[in-house]
Design a protein around this motif. Structure first.
Motif, PDB file in Angstrom:
ATOM      1  N   LEU A  62      78.903  13.775  -6.724  1.00 27.63           N
ATOM      2  CA  LEU A  62      78.426  13.449  -5.356  1.00 27.63           C
ATOM      3  C   LEU A  62      79.522  12.305  -4.457  1.00 27.63           C
ATOM      4  O   LEU A  62      78.884  11.684  -4.118  1.00 27.63           O
ATOM      5  N   GLY A  63      80.648  13.039  -4.136  1.00 32.63           N
ATOM      6  CA  GLY A  63      81.387  12.620  -3.393  1.00 32.63           C
ATOM      7  C   GLY A  63      82.272  11.239  -3.842  1.00 32.63           C
ATOM      8  O   GLY A  63      83.208  11.735  -2.789  1.00 32.63           O
ATOM      9  N   LYS A  64      82.689  11.160  -4.882  1.00 29.49           N
ATOM     10  CA  LYS A  64      83.383  10.110  -5.577  1.00 29.49           C
ATOM     11  C   LYS A  64      84.404  10.990  -6.570  1.00 29.49           C
ATOM     12  O   LYS A  64      83.609  11.959  -7.818  1.00 29.49           O
ATOM     13  N   ASP A  65      85.312  10.206  -6.665  1.00 26.28           N
ATOM     14  CA  ASP A  65      85.907  11.099  -7.979  1.00 26.28           C
ATOM     15  C   ASP A  65      85.829  10.444  -9.266  1.00 26.28           C
ATOM     16  O   ASP A  65      84.894   8.838  -9.578  1.00 26.28           O
ATOM     17  N   ASN A  66      85.353  11.109 -10.237  1.00 25.79           N
ATOM     18  CA  ASN A  66      84.146  10.832 -11.356  1.00 25.79           C
ATOM     19  C   ASN A  66      84.776   9.549 -12.400  1.00 25.79           C
ATOM     20  O   ASN A  66      84.905   9.148 -13.661  1.00 25.79           O
ATOM     21  N   HIS A 146      65.305   8.467 -11.295  1.00 25.08           N
ATOM     22  CA  HIS A 146      65.060   8.932  -9.878  1.00 25.08           C
ATOM     23  C   HIS A 146      66.973   9.584  -9.778  1.00 25.08           C
ATOM     24  O   HIS A 146      67.159   8.893  -8.321  1.00 25.08           O
ATOM     25  N   PRO A 147      67.514  10.699 -10.232  1.00 27.97           N
ATOM     26  CA  PRO A 147      69.244  10.677  -9.804  1.00 27.97           C
ATOM     27  C   PRO A 147      68.655  11.656  -8.908  1.00 27.97           C
ATOM     28  O   PRO A 147      67.716  12.305  -7.888  1.00 27.97           O
ATOM     29  N   LYS A 148      70.285  11.606  -7.979  1.00 29.31           N
ATOM     30  CA  LYS A 148      70.601  12.998  -7.888  1.00 29.31           C
ATOM     31  C   LYS A 148      71.141  13.855  -8.153  1.00 29.31           C
ATOM     32  O   LYS A 148      70.665  15.160  -7.016  1.00 29.31           O
ATOM     33  N   LEU A 149      71.449  14.051  -9.719  1.00 31.74           N
ATOM     34  CA  LEU A 149      72.309  15.152 -10.187  1.00 31.74           C
ATOM     35  C   LEU A 149      71.748  15.517 -11.263  1.00 31.74           C
ATOM     36  O   LEU A 149      71.896  13.914 -11.673  1.00 31.74           O
ATOM     37  N   LEU A 150      71.631  16.056 -11.819  1.00 36.29           N
ATOM     38  CA  LEU A 150      70.800  16.450 -13.255  1.00 36.29           C
ATOM     39  C   LEU A 150      72.233  17.676 -13.626  1.00 36.29           C
ATOM     40  O   LEU A 150      72.245  18.316 -12.934  1.00 36.29           O
TER      41      LEU A 150
END
Length: 282
Positions: A62-66, A146-150
Motif C-alpha cells: 500500500l505504498g509503504k516499505d513493509n 475494514h482492511p484495504k488488502l487481504l
C-alpha cells in the motif's frame, strides 16, 4: 498506487531459495499464487507480513516499505493464514472482544454478521471447531476491521463447496472497491480461476509466469496430434507435452500454430501442471 510491489526478493534456507521474485498487484484486483508444496508461497506471504527477514530485495505494501512502521500498515491488512492462531479456550464472542481492542477500525456488527452468514457457533470453544469452521472464523476476523488488502494462505481449504462459493463471492465484492486488493494462495486452482484477475506460478522459489488470467487463456491452448505432426511445429510454440497411446497432447502458444489446426481452450490448472512437468519436476 499498487497494493503490493515485490522487487528482486530473495530468501534462502538450507535446500530452498526464493530467487529474485518480482510481483506487482494493482489495487482493485485479485492475484492467485499457485505452486506445489515447497514452491515458496508461504515463504512469500511470511516475507510480506514481516514474519521473517528477507536476504535482499524490497517489499512495498500500500505504498509503504513493509519494514517501516509495520504496526500501522497491518491495520490495513486482513490476514488469513493456513493455521488460525487463536487460543483454544476462546469462543468467537470472546475473540470479537479481543479484536475490538486490537484493531482501531474493528466493526463488531460486521463481525457478528459474518459469524451468522458462515454459521459459526458464537459460544463454542475454538478447540472444538473443525478445520473448515476455524477458517471461516479467520475470514470473518480478517474482513471485520475494514482492511484495504487481504492476504490469504489456503483460506478456502477445508470448506465445503457451498460455503467456498459464498466466500469467493465475498472476496469478489471486496475488490469492487478500487482501493482494495487480494493476494490468495490455494491448492484449489478452480477457486483461483473463478475469482482472480492475475495468476502467478511459483516453482522451487522461481516465478515461472505472472500474467493476467484472461491473457493466459488467450495466449495458450491445447492441441491433440501425432508425434510426427508435433515435430513439424516450431519448438518455441510448444510449452509442454504429454505422450499417450492415442498420440500427443501439447500446450501451445496460439499465435505460433499454423492456421487450420484445432486448438482447444486451456484452464489454469492444466497450464500450471504442463509447465511444471516441462520444468522437469515430475
Amino acid at each position: 498506487m499498487n497494493a503490493i510491489e515485490i522487487k528482486d526478493l530473495c530468501k534462502s534456507y538450507p535446500g530452498f531459495c526464493l530467487d529474485h521474485l518480482n510481483l506487482t498487484l494493482p489495487q482493485g484486483y485479485i492475484m492467485g499464487l499457485i505452486g506445489e508444496n515447497g514452491a515458496g508461497k508461504s515463504t512469500t506471504i511470511k516475507l510480506l507480513l514481516n514474519m521473517i527477514q528477507k536476504d535482499s530485495g524490497s517489499i512495498s505494501i500500500l505504498g509503504k516499505d513493509n519494514q517501516d512502521n509495520f504496526r500501522l500498515t497491518i491495520e490495513d491488512i486482513g490476514v488469513v493464514p493456513d493455521e488460525i492462531g487463536i487460543s483454544q479456550c476462546l469462543t468467537p464472542i470472546q475473540v470479537g472482544k479481543i479484536m475490538n481492542h486490537t484493531f482501531r477500525n474493528w466493526d463488531n456488527n460486521a463481525y457478528m454478521d459474518y459469524l451468522r452468514r458462515f454459521s459459526v457457533p458464537e459460544k463454542k470453544k475454538f478447540k472444538d471447531f473443525s478445520r473448515g469452521m476455524k477458517m471461516k472464523l479467520g475470514i470473518a476476523i480478517a474482513l471485520s476491521h475494514h482492511p484495504k488488502l487481504l492476504i490469504l494462505d489456503e483460506a478456502t481449504s477445508g470448506l465445503d463447496p457451498v460455503v467456498r462459493d459464498e466466500i469467493l463471492d465475498i472476496f469478489c465484492d471486496f475488490t469492487r472497491d478500487e482501493h482494495h486488493a487480494i493476494l490468495i494462495s490455494s491448492h484449489i486452482v478452480s477457486d483461483l480461476e473463478k475469482i482472480c484477475d492475475y495468476i502467478a506460478f511459483l516453482h522451487k522459489g522461481k516465478l515461472l509466469i505472472c500474467e493476467e488470467k484472461d491473457k493466459l487463456k488467450e495466449e495458450y491452448g491445447i492441441i491433440h496430434c501425432s508425434a510426427e505432426q508435433l515435430e513439424e511445429l516450431d519448438p518455441a510454440a510448444i510449452q509442454g507435452k504429454k505422450q499417450t497411446a492415442y498420440g500427443v497432447e501439447a500446450i501451445v502458444k496460439r499465435n505460433e500454430i499454423p492456421a487450420g489446426m484445432e486448438i482447444r481452450p486451456i484452464d489454469i490448472e492444466q497450464l500450471f501442471i504442463f509447465m511444471v512437468k516441462e520444468a522437469g519436476i515430475r
